[in-house]
Design an enzyme around this catalytic site. Structure first.
Site, PDB file in Angstrom:
ATOM      1  N   ARG A   1      19.294 -37.615  34.368  1.00 30.43           N
ATOM      2  CA  ARG A   1      18.823 -37.089  33.070  1.00 30.43           C
ATOM      3  C   ARG A   1      19.858 -37.523  32.034  1.00 30.43           C
ATOM      4  O   ARG A   1      20.974 -36.988  31.992  1.00 30.43           O
ATOM      5  CB  ARG A   1      18.698 -35.563  33.132  1.00 30.43           C
ATOM      6  CG  ARG A   1      18.202 -34.908  31.836  1.00 30.43           C
ATOM      7  CD  ARG A   1      18.107 -33.414  32.045  1.00 30.43           C
ATOM      8  NE  ARG A   1      17.843 -32.682  30.813  1.00 30.43           N
ATOM      9  CZ  ARG A   1      16.627 -32.366  30.366  1.00 30.43           C
ATOM     10  NH1 ARG A   1      15.566 -32.736  31.055  1.00 30.43           N
ATOM     11  NH2 ARG A   1      16.472 -31.687  29.243  1.00 30.43           N
TER      12      ARG A   1
ATOM     13  N   HIS B   1       9.726 -39.563  29.876  1.00 31.08           N
ATOM     14  CA  HIS B   1       9.919 -38.290  30.593  1.00 31.08           C
ATOM     15  C   HIS B   1       8.804 -38.142  31.641  1.00 31.08           C
ATOM     16  O   HIS B   1       7.964 -37.244  31.547  1.00 31.08           O
ATOM     17  CB  HIS B   1       9.885 -37.136  29.596  1.00 31.08           C
ATOM     18  CG  HIS B   1      10.490 -35.864  30.089  1.00 31.08           C
ATOM     19  ND1 HIS B   1      10.953 -35.705  31.387  1.00 31.08           N
ATOM     20  CD2 HIS B   1      10.713 -34.663  29.455  1.00 31.08           C
ATOM     21  CE1 HIS B   1      11.425 -34.489  31.533  1.00 31.08           C
ATOM     22  NE2 HIS B   1      11.294 -33.840  30.377  1.00 31.08           N
TER      23      HIS B   1
ATOM     24  N   GLN C   1       8.041 -34.641  33.570  1.00 32.42           N
ATOM     25  CA  GLN C   1       7.331 -33.647  32.766  1.00 32.42           C
ATOM     26  C   GLN C   1       5.843 -33.935  32.733  1.00 32.42           C
ATOM     27  O   GLN C   1       5.012 -33.031  32.842  1.00 32.42           O
ATOM     28  CB  GLN C   1       7.884 -33.636  31.340  1.00 32.42           C
ATOM     29  CG  GLN C   1       7.177 -32.669  30.407  1.00 32.42           C
ATOM     30  CD  GLN C   1       7.378 -31.235  30.797  1.00 32.42           C
ATOM     31  OE1 GLN C   1       8.519 -30.783  30.932  1.00 32.42           O
ATOM     32  NE2 GLN C   1       6.295 -30.484  30.993  1.00 32.42           N
TER      33      GLN C   1
ATOM     34  N   ASP D   1       6.152 -30.924  20.731  1.00 34.33           N
ATOM     35  CA  ASP D   1       7.526 -30.860  21.229  1.00 34.33           C
ATOM     36  C   ASP D   1       8.436 -30.591  20.028  1.00 34.33           C
ATOM     37  O   ASP D   1       8.014 -30.721  18.867  1.00 34.33           O
ATOM     38  CB  ASP D   1       7.898 -32.183  21.920  1.00 34.33           C
ATOM     39  CG  ASP D   1       9.268 -32.137  22.588  1.00 34.33           C
ATOM     40  OD1 ASP D   1       9.717 -31.023  22.940  1.00 34.33           O
ATOM     41  OD2 ASP D   1       9.887 -33.198  22.761  1.00 34.33           O
TER      42      ASP D   1
ATOM     43  N   CYS E   1       6.616 -28.601  26.246  1.00 32.03           N
ATOM     44  CA  CYS E   1       7.486 -28.794  27.417  1.00 32.03           C
ATOM     45  C   CYS E   1       8.685 -27.856  27.415  1.00 32.03           C
ATOM     46  O   CYS E   1       9.357 -27.727  28.449  1.00 32.03           O
ATOM     47  CB  CYS E   1       7.944 -30.244  27.508  1.00 32.03           C
ATOM     48  SG  CYS E   1       9.113 -30.731  26.231  1.00 32.03           S
TER      49      CYS E   1
ATOM     50  N   ARG F   1       6.619 -27.920  36.917  1.00 29.52           N
ATOM     51  CA  ARG F   1       7.694 -28.896  37.099  1.00 29.52           C
ATOM     52  C   ARG F   1       8.188 -28.849  38.547  1.00 29.52           C
ATOM     53  O   ARG F   1       8.485 -29.886  39.157  1.00 29.52           O
ATOM     54  CB  ARG F   1       8.861 -28.588  36.149  1.00 29.52           C
ATOM     55  CG  ARG F   1       8.623 -28.905  34.693  1.00 29.52           C
ATOM     56  CD  ARG F   1       8.541 -30.404  34.434  1.00 29.52           C
ATOM     57  NE  ARG F   1       9.757 -31.096  34.791  1.00 29.52           N
ATOM     58  CZ  ARG F   1      10.841 -31.206  34.020  1.00 29.52           C
ATOM     59  NH1 ARG F   1      10.864 -30.630  32.826  1.00 29.52           N
ATOM     60  NH2 ARG F   1      11.895 -31.899  34.408  1.00 29.52           N
TER      61      ARG F   1
END
Length: 353
Positions: A141, A168, A171, A263, A303, A331
């Protein structure tokens, strides 16, 4: 609780319920389908993952979720270890990967980037080759997609993109699973993404056509997703007979949509631009007025973490059509599917799952 199926016992005509053994069979089948083409591969973005491979991962995630909810032991990665490299702070990514590996019977090793020698100048290529001698896989990450790609180029174990500034994918696997659960299908579902053309927008453009979904992205001028990703999305949309729209008009994106997604406007690494961004995104808030344009049974997704009153109003994110916590939970299940597909070995397909 369990779906009941009949089976003719050997040497007898009596029908016996399979019970939890039926889950074992379905889990083995789902794992095999996903494992067949993904074992040992990297999971960096959706460009090199086919429609059928994504669908197989979603099916595996569904069965793994059922296994976890019914306390069915599924130690598919017993004895396996994954290294988790974090250059960005995290709640959902770290916890879901650590818990996921534990539930799969393996071990997760938390590796803060500032504690590794890369923080003191060791080449990524050296770190990748060293960690490949210790662990069975690596999740990263970080900021730059090129760093993840370099790591994967030199690693001899599977590498998973836990988040970069460009993509991503983990996700989006959870998002697809969540939409399937709430809409009952992915085919023909229209997703309206309103806000920053960031890693989520890019990944939505990559995955949506491959799953038969329509994707609409609405961003302010200057904040559009990557042009090459838009072109890639349109190419797949032609073959899958789906729709791709990139616009600056939120109303056009949301009109008749099944899913509204947003987001944060200020992502990690963008803090210096916060004041400018908040001004640029004025008029792009997901609120009741905008949502009235969507289907009546639309679902709202984010998210997380969210900034109530900025990219989304409180009445929407905390309202009855918000599925943000189902999304966050998924997730765990989606990433377990990725881990199992990439890292499982032949021993995982035995009867004693």
């Amino acid at each position: 609780m369990w779906e009941t199926a009949g089976a003719v016992g050997r040497g007898t005509s009596s029908v016996v319920p399979l019970g939890s053994n039926y889950l074992s069979v379905r889990l083995q089948n789902a794992l095999w389908e996903a494992h067949l083409t993904l074992c040992g591969r990297d999971f960096l973005h959706f460009s090199d993952v086919s429609s059928s491979e994504i669908a197989n991962l979603i099916r595996l995630a569904q069965v793994l979720k059922e296994a976890q909810k019914t306390n069915f032991v599924h130690r598919l990665l017993a004895g396996k270890t994954i290294g988790l490299i974090f250059d960005k702070s995290s709640t959902r990514t770290r916890v879901s990967f650590e818990v996921g590996m534990l539930q799969l019977g393996g071990h997760a090793l938390f590796l803060p980037g500032n504690h590794l020698q890369t923080g003191r100048g060791e080449p990524i290529s050296d770190t990748a080759q060293v960690l490949s001698r210790y662990v069975d896989g690596v999740m990263i990450r970080t900021f730059s997609q090129s760093d993840v790609q370099t790591f994967a180029d030199y690693a001899s174990v599977p590498v998973i993109n836990g988040l970069t500034d460009e993509f991503h994918p983990c996700q989006l696997m959870a998002d697809a699973l969540t939409i399937l659960e709430h809409q009952g299908t992915l085919q023909g579902v229209t997703v309206a993404y309103v806000g920053d053309g960031n890693n989520l927008a890019n990944s939505w453009l990559q995955i949506a056509p491959k799953l038969g979904m329509n994707i609409r992205i609405a961003t302010p001028p200057g904040y559009a997703p990557l042009p090459e990703v838009v072109e890639e999305s349109k190419f797949h949309a032609v073959h899958e007979k789906t729709q791709v729209l990139v616009t600056t008009d939120p109303a056009r994106a949301v009109d008749g949509a099944n899913v509204i997604y947003t987001d944060t406007w200020v992502s990690m690494g963008d803090e210096d631009e916060a004041e400018q961004r908040l001004a640029s995104f004025d008029g792009y808030q997901v609120n009741a007025e905008l949502c009235r344009l969507a289907k009546k049974d639309f679902i709202f997704m984010h998210c997380l973490p969210a900034h109530r009153g900025e990219e989304v109003s409180t009445e929407i994110i905390d309202g009855p059509q918000s599925v943000i916590f189902d999304q966050a939970e998924n997730r765990l299940h989606a990433q377990k599917a990725i881990l199992a597909a990439l890292l499982a070995d032949a021993g995982s397909f035995g009867e004693d799952m």
